[in-house]
Design a protein around this motif. Structure first.
Motif, PDB file in Angstrom:
ATOM      1  N   VAL A  46       0.852  -1.190   0.000  1.00  0.00           N
ATOM      2  CA  VAL A  46       0.000   0.000   0.000  1.00  0.00           C
ATOM      3  C   VAL A  46       0.884   1.236   0.000  1.00  0.00           C
ATOM      4  N   SER A  47       0.591   2.177  -0.877  1.00  0.00           N
ATOM      5  CA  SER A  47       1.373   3.409  -0.951  1.00  0.00           C
ATOM      6  C   SER A  47       0.892   4.384   0.125  1.00  0.00           C
ATOM      7  N   VAL A  48       1.834   4.836   0.953  1.00  0.00           N
ATOM      8  CA  VAL A  48       1.514   5.855   1.958  1.00  0.00           C
ATOM      9  C   VAL A  48       2.019   7.222   1.532  1.00  0.00           C
ATOM     10  N   PHE A  49       2.813   7.233   0.448  1.00  0.00           N
ATOM     11  CA  PHE A  49       3.290   8.502  -0.120  1.00  0.00           C
ATOM     12  C   PHE A  49       3.677   8.255  -1.568  1.00  0.00           C
ATOM     13  N   LEU A 107      17.603  17.724  -1.178  1.00  0.00           N
ATOM     14  CA  LEU A 107      16.202  17.703  -1.599  1.00  0.00           C
ATOM     15  C   LEU A 107      15.454  16.879  -0.572  1.00  0.00           C
ATOM     16  N   ARG A 108      14.436  17.480   0.079  1.00  0.00           N
ATOM     17  CA  ARG A 108      13.713  16.813   1.156  1.00  0.00           C
ATOM     18  C   ARG A 108      12.241  16.674   0.831  1.00  0.00           C
ATOM     19  N   SER A 109      11.725  15.512   1.136  1.00  0.00           N
ATOM     20  CA  SER A 109      10.310  15.215   0.883  1.00  0.00           C
ATOM     21  C   SER A 109       9.421  15.908   1.912  1.00  0.00           C
ATOM     22  N   PRO A 110       8.134  15.991   1.658  1.00  0.00           N
ATOM     23  CA  PRO A 110       7.188  16.375   2.709  1.00  0.00           C
ATOM     24  C   PRO A 110       7.203  15.317   3.812  1.00  0.00           C
ATOM     25  N   PRO A 111       6.609  15.606   4.971  1.00  0.00           N
ATOM     26  CA  PRO A 111       6.512  14.589   6.022  1.00  0.00           C
ATOM     27  C   PRO A 111       5.738  13.356   5.564  1.00  0.00           C
ATOM     28  N   ILE A 112       6.249  12.196   5.957  1.00  0.00           N
ATOM     29  CA  ILE A 112       5.633  10.908   5.621  1.00  0.00           C
ATOM     30  C   ILE A 112       5.369  10.164   6.924  1.00  0.00           C
ATOM     31  N   ASP A 113       4.129   9.795   7.152  1.00  0.00           N
ATOM     32  CA  ASP A 113       3.729   9.194   8.432  1.00  0.00           C
ATOM     33  C   ASP A 113       3.951   7.678   8.422  1.00  0.00           C
ATOM     34  N   LEU A 114       4.911   7.233   9.225  1.00  0.00           N
ATOM     35  CA  LEU A 114       5.173   5.803   9.393  1.00  0.00           C
ATOM     36  C   LEU A 114       4.897   5.340  10.814  1.00  0.00           C
ATOM     37  N   THR A 115       4.057   6.095  11.533  1.00  0.00           N
ATOM     38  CA  THR A 115       3.845   5.802  12.953  1.00  0.00           C
ATOM     39  C   THR A 115       3.193   4.447  13.203  1.00  0.00           C
ATOM     40  N   ASN A 116       2.401   3.966  12.251  1.00  0.00           N
ATOM     41  CA  ASN A 116       1.688   2.707  12.465  1.00  0.00           C
ATOM     42  C   ASN A 116       2.160   1.602  11.529  1.00  0.00           C
ATOM     43  N   LEU A 142      15.172  11.421   7.672  1.00  0.00           N
ATOM     44  CA  LEU A 142      15.220  12.473   8.690  1.00  0.00           C
ATOM     45  C   LEU A 142      13.979  12.405   9.575  1.00  0.00           C
ATOM     46  N   ASP A 143      14.139  12.843  10.808  1.00  0.00           N
ATOM     47  CA  ASP A 143      12.999  13.038  11.697  1.00  0.00           C
ATOM     48  C   ASP A 143      12.283  14.309  11.250  1.00  0.00           C
ATOM     49  N   ALA A 144      10.997  14.201  10.924  1.00  0.00           N
ATOM     50  CA  ALA A 144      10.267  15.350  10.388  1.00  0.00           C
ATOM     51  C   ALA A 144      10.120  16.487  11.384  1.00  0.00           C
ATOM     52  N   THR A 145      10.292  16.202  12.670  1.00  0.00           N
ATOM     53  CA  THR A 145      10.101  17.254  13.674  1.00  0.00           C
ATOM     54  C   THR A 145      11.264  18.250  13.701  1.00  0.00           C
ATOM     55  N   LYS A 178       7.654   6.539  13.224  1.00  0.00           N
ATOM     56  CA  LYS A 178       7.895   7.981  13.284  1.00  0.00           C
ATOM     57  C   LYS A 178       7.296   8.670  12.063  1.00  0.00           C
ATOM     58  N   VAL A 179       7.204   9.988  12.140  1.00  0.00           N
ATOM     59  CA  VAL A 179       6.922  10.809  10.964  1.00  0.00           C
ATOM     60  C   VAL A 179       8.276  11.245  10.414  1.00  0.00           C
ATOM     61  N   ILE A 180       8.533  10.935   9.153  1.00  0.00           N
ATOM     62  CA  ILE A 180       9.871  11.109   8.598  1.00  0.00           C
ATOM     63  C   ILE A 180       9.864  12.004   7.358  1.00  0.00           C
ATOM     64  N   LYS A 181      11.058  12.331   6.909  1.00  0.00           N
ATOM     65  CA  LYS A 181      11.287  12.903   5.582  1.00  0.00           C
ATOM     66  C   LYS A 181      12.392  12.086   4.915  1.00  0.00           C
TER      67      LYS A 181
END
Length: 207
Positions: A46-49, A107-116, A142-145, A178-181
């Motif tokens: 399943v694509s999450v991003f 070049l950095r992506s938008p935040p990508i949610d991998l928390t679950n 990267l850590d998105a925070t 985590k939420v990542i980039k």
């Protein structure tokens, strides 16, 4: 499973994996072999991003920590590949010129949610013509925070590709939950310049 059919052939998509099991039949006191065919349903990834860069830059960000003359740019390539992978826009380290000396651009992506998620895969398409050994690309999580580095996916990306090439890499376990980039970073030394590194069709999938 029925005791007269102790084996099972599991169908995973179009592949058949045969398991042949032998067992002692305690009732008749003889060795029997059974084979049964059954389907094991497996969900596709399943694509999450996903981003093919046809809708503009969106949440992607770019920056430099090196000398002037090189930046990640979005659009139609004029140096390097004859065209983007699909269909008109990609990111590249200077779209209309070779990269400059002493580059250090990201070049950095938008935040990508991998928390679950318990596992994830980074997929992208790249074209590269990078001076081997001395200049290189690197892909990190990267850590998105706070944009701190969590883990490295691949380093020492250099040399010449055979056109656009598909790349698929597992995202390290340290980044899961985590939420990542995703960061694509390119660095060059103070001599020799080449067409550079181009990125298209980035996605992250989970099992």
């Amino acid at each position: 499973a029925h005791h007269d059919a102790l084996g099972c052939v599991f169908t995973i998509f179009s592949l058949l994996l045969d398991f042949f099991l032998k067992a002692e039949d305690g009732i008749r006191g003889r060795l029997v072999t059974g084979v049964q065919t059954c389907a094991l349903p497996i969900s596709p990834p399943v694509s999450v991003f996903s981003d093919d860069f046809e809708g503009g830059q969106g949440g992607w960000t770019t920056g430099t920590e090196g000398a002037v003359g090189t930046m990640w740019e979005l659009g139609l390539p004029g140096v390097g590949p004859a065209a983007a992978n699909s269909p008109t826009s990609c990111f590249g380290t200077n779209l209309t010129a070779i990269y400059a000396v002493d580059a250090d651009v990201w070049l950095r992506s938008p935040p990508i949610d991998l928390t679950n998620t318990g596992g994830a895969t980074l997929n992208y398409v790249e074209w590269r013509d990078i001076e081997a050994t001395f200049d290189s690309g690197r892909v990190v999580v990267l850590d998105a925070t706070d944009n701190s580095e969590i883990a490295e996916i691949e380093d020492s990306i250099d040399g010449f590709s055979n056109g656009w090439e598909n790349v698929s890499r597992q995202i390290p376990p340290a980044a899961l939950g985590k939420v990542i980039k995703i960061e694509f970073r390119f660095q060059s030394d103070n001599i020799e310049n080449f067409p550079g590194w181009y990125i298209d069709d980035v996605s992250v999938t989970v099992p």
